[in-house]
Design a protein around this motif. Structure first.
Motif, PDB file in Angstrom:
ATOM      1  N   VAL A   3     -30.990  20.194 -23.372  1.00 19.87           N
ATOM      2  CA  VAL A   3     -29.865  21.128 -23.444  1.00 19.87           C
ATOM      3  C   VAL A   3     -30.420  22.510 -23.745  1.00 19.87           C
ATOM      4  O   VAL A   3     -31.538  22.652 -24.234  1.00 19.87           O
ATOM      5  CB  VAL A   3     -28.842  20.744 -24.536  1.00 19.87           C
ATOM      6  N   ALA A   4     -29.640  23.525 -23.431  1.00 22.43           N
ATOM      7  CA  ALA A   4     -29.999  24.903 -23.785  1.00 22.43           C
ATOM      8  C   ALA A   4     -28.723  25.624 -24.176  1.00 22.43           C
ATOM      9  O   ALA A   4     -27.635  25.284 -23.717  1.00 22.43           O
ATOM     10  CB  ALA A   4     -30.670  25.603 -22.606  1.00 22.43           C
ATOM     11  N   PHE A   5     -28.882  26.591 -25.046  1.00 14.47           N
ATOM     12  CA  PHE A   5     -27.755  27.389 -25.512  1.00 14.47           C
ATOM     13  C   PHE A   5     -27.987  28.833 -25.112  1.00 14.47           C
ATOM     14  O   PHE A   5     -29.114  29.304 -25.085  1.00 14.47           O
ATOM     15  CB  PHE A   5     -27.637  27.308 -27.041  1.00 14.47           C
ATOM     16  N   ARG A  13     -20.235  37.902 -28.300  1.00 17.84           N
ATOM     17  CA  ARG A  13     -20.551  36.530 -27.909  1.00 17.84           C
ATOM     18  C   ARG A  13     -21.728  35.994 -28.726  1.00 17.84           C
ATOM     19  O   ARG A  13     -21.733  34.838 -29.121  1.00 17.84           O
ATOM     20  CB  ARG A  13     -20.874  36.453 -26.427  1.00 17.84           C
ATOM     21  N   ALA A  14     -22.726  36.828 -28.963  1.00 17.37           N
ATOM     22  CA  ALA A  14     -23.889  36.397 -29.745  1.00 17.37           C
ATOM     23  C   ALA A  14     -23.474  36.008 -31.149  1.00 17.37           C
ATOM     24  O   ALA A  14     -24.032  35.080 -31.732  1.00 17.37           O
ATOM     25  CB  ALA A  14     -24.943  37.496 -29.777  1.00 17.37           C
ATOM     26  N   SER A  15     -22.482  36.677 -31.707  1.00 17.65           N
ATOM     27  CA  SER A  15     -22.048  36.362 -33.067  1.00 17.65           C
ATOM     28  C   SER A  15     -21.371  34.996 -33.140  1.00 17.65           C
ATOM     29  O   SER A  15     -21.253  34.423 -34.224  1.00 17.65           O
ATOM     30  CB  SER A  15     -21.102  37.444 -33.597  1.00 17.65           C
ATOM     31  N   MET A  16     -20.953  34.455 -32.025  1.00 13.93           N
ATOM     32  CA  MET A  16     -20.316  33.133 -31.987  1.00 13.93           C
ATOM     33  C   MET A  16     -21.340  31.998 -31.904  1.00 13.93           C
ATOM     34  O   MET A  16     -20.998  30.849 -32.146  1.00 13.93           O
ATOM     35  CB  MET A  16     -19.361  33.039 -30.788  1.00 13.93           C
ATOM     36  N   LEU A  17     -22.591  32.314 -31.576  1.00 20.43           N
ATOM     37  CA  LEU A  17     -23.605  31.270 -31.401  1.00 20.43           C
ATOM     38  C   LEU A  17     -23.797  30.418 -32.647  1.00 20.43           C
ATOM     39  O   LEU A  17     -23.825  29.190 -32.534  1.00 20.43           O
ATOM     40  CB  LEU A  17     -24.928  31.880 -30.938  1.00 20.43           C
ATOM     41  N   PRO A  18     -23.894  30.986 -33.862  1.00 21.52           N
ATOM     42  CA  PRO A  18     -24.054  30.119 -35.038  1.00 21.52           C
ATOM     43  C   PRO A  18     -22.912  29.121 -35.201  1.00 21.52           C
ATOM     44  O   PRO A  18     -23.136  27.961 -35.559  1.00 21.52           O
ATOM     45  CB  PRO A  18     -24.098  31.102 -36.210  1.00 21.52           C
ATOM     46  N   ARG A  19     -21.696  29.531 -34.914  1.00 22.36           N
ATOM     47  CA  ARG A  19     -20.547  28.607 -35.010  1.00 22.36           C
ATOM     48  C   ARG A  19     -20.645  27.496 -33.967  1.00 22.36           C
ATOM     49  O   ARG A  19     -20.348  26.346 -34.245  1.00 22.36           O
ATOM     50  CB  ARG A  19     -19.244  29.371 -34.859  1.00 22.36           C
ATOM     51  N   ALA A  20     -21.073  27.866 -32.774  1.00 16.55           N
ATOM     52  CA  ALA A  20     -21.218  26.867 -31.710  1.00 16.55           C
ATOM     53  C   ALA A  20     -22.297  25.850 -32.072  1.00 16.55           C
ATOM     54  O   ALA A  20     -22.124  24.646 -31.848  1.00 16.55           O
ATOM     55  CB  ALA A  20     -21.546  27.555 -30.388  1.00 16.55           C
ATOM     56  N   LEU A  21     -23.393  26.311 -32.661  1.00 15.13           N
ATOM     57  CA  LEU A  21     -24.469  25.402 -33.055  1.00 15.13           C
ATOM     58  C   LEU A  21     -24.037  24.501 -34.205  1.00 15.13           C
ATOM     59  O   LEU A  21     -24.351  23.309 -34.222  1.00 15.13           O
ATOM     60  CB  LEU A  21     -25.715  26.195 -33.440  1.00 15.13           C
ATOM     61  N   ALA A  22     -23.305  25.064 -35.160  1.00 13.58           N
ATOM     62  CA  ALA A  22     -22.796  24.252 -36.270  1.00 13.58           C
ATOM     63  C   ALA A  22     -21.837  23.188 -35.746  1.00 13.58           C
ATOM     64  O   ALA A  22     -21.862  22.035 -36.191  1.00 13.58           O
ATOM     65  CB  ALA A  22     -22.109  25.140 -37.305  1.00 13.58           C
ATOM     66  N   MET A  23     -21.007  23.556 -34.777  1.00 11.44           N
ATOM     67  CA  MET A  23     -20.073  22.587 -34.193  1.00 11.44           C
ATOM     68  C   MET A  23     -20.842  21.489 -33.448  1.00 11.44           C
ATOM     69  O   MET A  23     -20.512  20.314 -33.568  1.00 11.44           O
ATOM     70  CB  MET A  23     -19.105  23.266 -33.236  1.00 11.44           C
ATOM     71  N   ALA A  24     -21.861  21.868 -32.709  1.00 11.13           N
ATOM     72  CA  ALA A  24     -22.674  20.874 -31.996  1.00 11.13           C
ATOM     73  C   ALA A  24     -23.292  19.895 -32.984  1.00 11.13           C
ATOM     74  O   ALA A  24     -23.333  18.691 -32.735  1.00 11.13           O
ATOM     75  CB  ALA A  24     -23.755  21.569 -31.173  1.00 11.13           C
ATOM     76  N   SER A  25     -23.746  20.408 -34.123  1.00 14.34           N
ATOM     77  CA  SER A  25     -24.323  19.552 -35.156  1.00 14.34           C
ATOM     78  C   SER A  25     -23.276  18.602 -35.734  1.00 14.34           C
ATOM     79  O   SER A  25     -23.517  17.403 -35.873  1.00 14.34           O
ATOM     80  CB  SER A  25     -24.932  20.412 -36.263  1.00 14.34           C
ATOM     81  N   ARG A  26     -22.109  19.133 -36.043  1.00  7.66           N
ATOM     82  CA  ARG A  26     -21.035  18.287 -36.594  1.00  7.66           C
ATOM     83  C   ARG A  26     -20.582  17.224 -35.609  1.00  7.66           C
ATOM     84  O   ARG A  26     -20.155  16.141 -35.998  1.00  7.66           O
ATOM     85  CB  ARG A  26     -19.836  19.141 -37.010  1.00  7.66           C
ATOM     86  N   LEU A  27     -20.669  17.522 -34.328  1.00  8.11           N
ATOM     87  CA  LEU A  27     -20.224  16.584 -33.300  1.00  8.11           C
ATOM     88  C   LEU A  27     -21.318  15.594 -32.892  1.00  8.11           C
ATOM     89  O   LEU A  27     -21.123  14.797 -31.986  1.00  8.11           O
ATOM     90  CB  LEU A  27     -19.706  17.336 -32.079  1.00  8.11           C
ATOM     91  N   GLY A  28     -22.481  15.669 -33.574  1.00 10.51           N
ATOM     92  CA  GLY A  28     -23.478  14.627 -33.365  1.00 10.51           C
ATOM     93  C   GLY A  28     -24.777  15.028 -32.697  1.00 10.51           C
ATOM     94  O   GLY A  28     -25.687  14.202 -32.584  1.00 10.51           O
ATOM     95  N   LEU A  29     -24.900  16.258 -32.243  1.00 10.93           N
ATOM     96  CA  LEU A  29     -26.179  16.672 -31.665  1.00 10.93           C
ATOM     97  C   LEU A  29     -27.152  16.881 -32.815  1.00 10.93           C
ATOM     98  O   LEU A  29     -26.846  17.573 -33.784  1.00 10.93           O
ATOM     99  CB  LEU A  29     -26.007  17.968 -30.868  1.00 10.93           C
ATOM    100  N   GLY A  30     -28.291  16.258 -32.761  1.00 11.70           N
ATOM    101  CA  GLY A  30     -29.266  16.323 -33.840  1.00 11.70           C
ATOM    102  C   GLY A  30     -29.892  17.698 -33.984  1.00 11.70           C
ATOM    103  O   GLY A  30     -29.972  18.469 -33.024  1.00 11.70           O
ATOM    104  N   SER A  31     -30.341  18.000 -35.185  1.00  9.16           N
ATOM    105  CA  SER A  31     -30.960  19.300 -35.459  1.00  9.16           C
ATOM    106  C   SER A  31     -32.160  19.558 -34.553  1.00  9.16           C
ATOM    107  O   SER A  31     -32.361  20.683 -34.093  1.00  9.16           O
ATOM    108  CB  SER A  31     -31.397  19.383 -36.921  1.00  9.16           C
ATOM    109  N   GLU A  32     -32.952  18.527 -34.305  1.00 10.08           N
ATOM    110  CA  GLU A  32     -34.116  18.712 -33.435  1.00 10.08           C
ATOM    111  C   GLU A  32     -33.688  19.058 -32.008  1.00 10.08           C
ATOM    112  O   GLU A  32     -34.285  19.916 -31.355  1.00 10.08           O
ATOM    113  CB  GLU A  32     -34.985  17.456 -33.437  1.00 10.08           C
ATOM    114  N   GLN A  33     -32.634  18.398 -31.517  1.00 12.77           N
ATOM    115  CA  GLN A  33     -32.127  18.712 -30.177  1.00 12.77           C
ATOM    116  C   GLN A  33     -31.586  20.135 -30.115  1.00 12.77           C
ATOM    117  O   GLN A  33     -31.791  20.835 -29.128  1.00 12.77           O
ATOM    118  CB  GLN A  33     -31.020  17.732 -29.785  1.00 12.77           C
TER     119      GLN A  33
END
Length: 90
Positions: A3-5, A13-33
Motif C-alpha cells: 500500500v502507499a499513502f 490535504r497534507a494535514s489530514m494524513l495523520p488522521r488517515a494513518l491513525a484510522m488505518a491503524s485502528r481499522l487493522g492495518l499494522g504499524s509496519e504496513q
C-alpha cells in the motif's frame, strides 16, 4: 500486498494524513504496513526506491523522531533530521 499513502498537493490535504494513518491503524492495518506505505512501498511504486524509501547506506534518508507511537494522534514530533542535519521545528 503493498500500500502507499499520499497527501495531495495542498497543505490542507497534507494535514489530514495523520488522521488517515491513525484510522488505518485502528481499522487493522499494522504499524509496519503503514510505515512501509509511507516509505519503501511508496518509493517502489514510484520507481524511486533506488534513491529513497529506506535507511540504507548510499540512499537519501531523513529521520523523524516521536515521543510515542508514530500513528497515534497524541504523539508529537521531537526531532527531524534532513540529510543528517537536525532541522529546527520553529
Amino acid at each position: 500486498l503493498s500500500v502507499a499513502f499520499q497527501s495531495g498537493s495542498t497543505s490542507r490535504r497534507a494535514s489530514m494524513l495523520p488522521r488517515a494513518l491513525a484510522m488505518a491503524s485502528r481499522l487493522g492495518l499494522g504499524s509496519e504496513q503503514i510505515l512501509n506505505g509511507l516509505t519503501y512501498d511508496a518509493a517502489q511504486m514510484l520507481g524511486i526506491d533506488h534513491r529513497v524509501g529506506s535507511l540504507t547506506p548510499g540512499l537519501d534518508g531523513d529521520v523523524v523522531m516521536h515521543d510515542g507511537p508514530p500513528f497515534d494522534l497524541k504523539t508529537r514530533i521531537t526531532h527531524v533530521f534532513v540529510n543528517g542535519v537536525e532541522v529546527s521545528q520553529k
